[in-house]
Structures are given as structure tokens and as C-alpha cells.
Design an enzyme around this catalytic site. Structure first.
Site, PDB file in Angstrom:
ATOM      1  N   LYS A  61      26.228  47.486  91.682  1.00 40.87           N
ATOM      2  CA  LYS A  61      25.131  47.032  90.828  1.00 40.87           C
ATOM      3  C   LYS A  61      25.570  47.134  89.376  1.00 40.87           C
ATOM      4  O   LYS A  61      26.250  48.090  89.001  1.00 40.87           O
ATOM      5  CB  LYS A  61      23.875  47.873  91.071  1.00 40.87           C
ATOM      6  CG  LYS A  61      22.698  47.489  90.148  1.00 40.87           C
ATOM      7  CD  LYS A  61      21.386  48.055  90.624  1.00 40.87           C
ATOM      8  CE  LYS A  61      21.167  49.499  90.280  1.00 40.87           C
ATOM      9  NZ  LYS A  61      21.187  49.821  88.838  1.00 40.87           N
ATOM     10  N   GLU A  76      13.502  46.343  86.326  1.00 44.86           N
ATOM     11  CA  GLU A  76      13.074  47.689  85.907  1.00 44.86           C
ATOM     12  C   GLU A  76      12.039  47.613  84.783  1.00 44.86           C
ATOM     13  O   GLU A  76      12.277  47.016  83.728  1.00 44.86           O
ATOM     14  CB  GLU A  76      14.293  48.522  85.453  1.00 44.86           C
ATOM     15  CG  GLU A  76      13.866  49.903  84.976  1.00 44.86           C
ATOM     16  CD  GLU A  76      14.889  51.000  85.133  1.00 44.86           C
ATOM     17  OE1 GLU A  76      15.982  50.745  85.688  1.00 44.86           O
ATOM     18  OE2 GLU A  76      14.597  52.134  84.710  1.00 44.86           O
TER      19      GLU A  76
HETATM   20  O1  KIV Z   1      20.524  54.489  88.438  1.00 50.08           O
HETATM   21  C1  KIV Z   1      19.519  54.269  89.122  1.00 50.08           C
HETATM   22  O2  KIV Z   1      19.045  55.152  89.842  1.00 50.08           O
HETATM   23  C2  KIV Z   1      18.944  52.935  89.056  1.00 50.08           C
HETATM   24  C3  KIV Z   1      17.583  52.639  89.552  1.00 50.08           C
HETATM   25  C4  KIV Z   1      17.266  51.215  89.709  1.00 50.08           C
HETATM   26  C5  KIV Z   1      16.774  53.501  90.324  1.00 50.08           C
HETATM   27  O3  KIV Z   1      19.580  52.065  88.567  1.00 50.08           O
END
Ligand code: KIV
Length: 261
Positions: A113, A182
Site C-alpha cells: 500500500k 482515510e
Molecule cells: O498504517 C495504517 O495502519 C493505515 C490505515 C489505513 C489503518 O494505513
């Protein structure tokens, strides 16, 4: 690129209107409990920085730290989709992003991500083109919290809403298999969810997203010094731990001393 089975399954869930569940883990026991509980996605988030490593925010987390914790989590996960966060400044260029993503995949993640929308299309494309699935993350970007001056709701003004919709469309076109929204205003999050064919996973963005993600420590009350406003904790693990620690201290102090020799 044809989406692989777990990513395709998330897309199918969206199509069927089944909500996607996602929680964070940073260690073996939590990951194993989560995996056994049936959660769809386990994220080794860079929230690691705050809830495990004691940093002020995510901006000090390193790739080595993410790799270390991803390895621990991957030993536990047999069923859920395991995603790991690319930490700040490890994906400044497409080349960096691919090198960093490969390290997380080498540590056992199935996908990575990263934070950013239109601005990060080249990075998403570079990683996806190399066959590594990418979850995007738009809206409030914790890695930019210092520049932003706090964790503020995104999408309240028409220009912010338009920028978010452009970001969402851009990450989908770049090949992301899902996108985290977010702290996005609820109506904009719903509009984005309706507009995209990839799933949206909300955090503090209302109930119009295709799924929901939380930091596990927030959900179970394991970080009692700060809980975001949008979280409804389901347990108070910190209180249980304090009670157990106190019971141990009391019973040890009250035990008969060993006779002196
Ligand atoms: O680092 C994280 O926990 C996130 C969230 C979307 C929960 O990026």
C-alpha cells in the site's frame, strides 16, 4: 494485468455488495488471531510507528522496520490477504517504489500500500507492471501529517471533493486493486465508491465505502493514550492487561518470603 485470486475476490465482494473487512497487525499472535477470525485483509500498516514503536507519527518508520514486522505477520497468515505499507520516502520515484515493494513482498506480503493519488500514478504503474498488486491510499495521508498540521477531514470543500474524485479515478486507472479512503467526508466517500469498480476501504469515512479498515489497537483498546474520534472500541484490552499486571504484582508481593538461610 489480470488480477490474481484474492484481489479478484475483493472486487467480487464489491459487486455482490458484501462489505470487506480489514484490520492491522504487526506481530505473529495478533496476525494469527485475525487470520483465524476470518478478516479479509490484514495490513502491516506503518501505524506500527505509533502503536508499537512509540513514535509520534508514521514519518519515522523505516523500510527495515516494516520488513521485520511483515515477516512476523506473514508467519501467521494462511488465509487473509496480507498487505504491507511502503513507509515514507521509500517510494519517491518509480524505481525506488519498485525496489521497496520487492523487499516487502520478499518478507511475505502479497501486496503493498502507498499513499497518494494523481501524484503517485507513475509509482503505482511501476509496481503493478512488475506484477505486484497495489492498494492505494487517498484522503488524509498520515505520512503528510506534519505538512497538513493534523489529521483533518478531506473533501469538505468542492475543490477538495473534486481533487479526491480525480485521485480515486487516477489510482484505479493506474492499476490499484483497491483504495483506502482515510477521513474523507461521508458523501464524497460514497460518491467515489459508486464511481469506481475497484473496492474502497474506508477509515473514518462514513458507511458508504465497500469495506472498512481500522488500526487493531484502536478497535481493541490497546492504545489507551489516544483513540481517534471515529473509532468505536469493541474491547478494553489495556484495562485487562493492567488488571493482570496488578494481580501478578500483588500476588508476588504477598507471597510468604522464602526462609533466610
Ligand atoms: O498504517 C495504517 O495502519 C493505515 C490505515 C489505513 C489503518 O494505513
Amino acid at each position: 494485468m489480470v488480477a490474481s485470486a484474492p484481489m479478484q475476490e475483493l472486487r467480487e465482494k464489491k459487486r455482490r455488495g458484501e462489505r470487506i473487512t480489514a484490520l492491522t497487525a504487526y506481530d505473529y499472535p495478533t496476525a494469527r488471531l485475525l487470520d483465524e477470525s476470518g478478516v479479509d485483509v490484514i495490513l502491516v500498516g506503518d501505524s506500527l510507528g505509533m502503536v508499537v514503536l512509540g513514535y509520534e507519527d508514521t514519518t519515522q518508520v523505516t523500510l527495515a522496520e516494516m520488513v521485520h514486522h511483515t515477516r512476523a505477520v506473514s508467519r501467521a497468515v494462511t488465509r487473509a490477504l496480507l498487505v504491507a505499507d511502503l513507509p515514507i520516502h521509500t517510494y519517491d520515484t518509480p524505481g525506488d517504489s519498485l525496489r521497496s515493494a520487492r523487499e516487502l513482498i520478499g518478507a511475505g506480503a502479497q501486496a503493498v500500500k502507498l499513499e497518494g493519488g494523481v501524484s503517485h500514478v507513475p509509482q503505482i504503474e511501476a509496481i503493478v507492471d512488475a506484477g505486484i498488486p497495489v492498494m492505494a491510499h487517498i484522503g488524509m495521508l498520515p505520512q503528510s501529517v506534519r505538512e497538513e498540521g493534523g489529521y483533518k477531514v478531506k473533501g469538505r470543500t468542492p475543490s477538495e471533493a473534486e481533487a479526491l474524485i480525480n485521485d480515486a479515478r487516477a489510482v484505479e486507472a493506474a492499476g490499484a486493486f483497491a483504495v483506502v479512503l482515510e477521513i474523507v467526508s461521508a458523501n464524497v466517500a460514497r460518491e467515489i465508491s459508486d464511481a469506481l469498480s475497484i473496492p474502497t476501504i474506508g477509515i473514518g469515512s462514513g458507511d458508504g465505502c465497500d469495506g472498512e479498515i481500522l488500526v487493531t489497537h484502536d478497535l481493541i483498546g490497546l492504545f489507551p493514550w489516544f483513540t481517534p474520534k471515529f473509532v468505536k472500541p469493541e474491547a478494553n484490552v489495556a484495562a485487562e492487561m493492567r488488571a493482570a499486571f496488578q494481580a501478578f504484582i500483588n500476588r508476588t508481593r504477598q507471597a510468604q518470603p522464602r526462609p533466610q538461610v
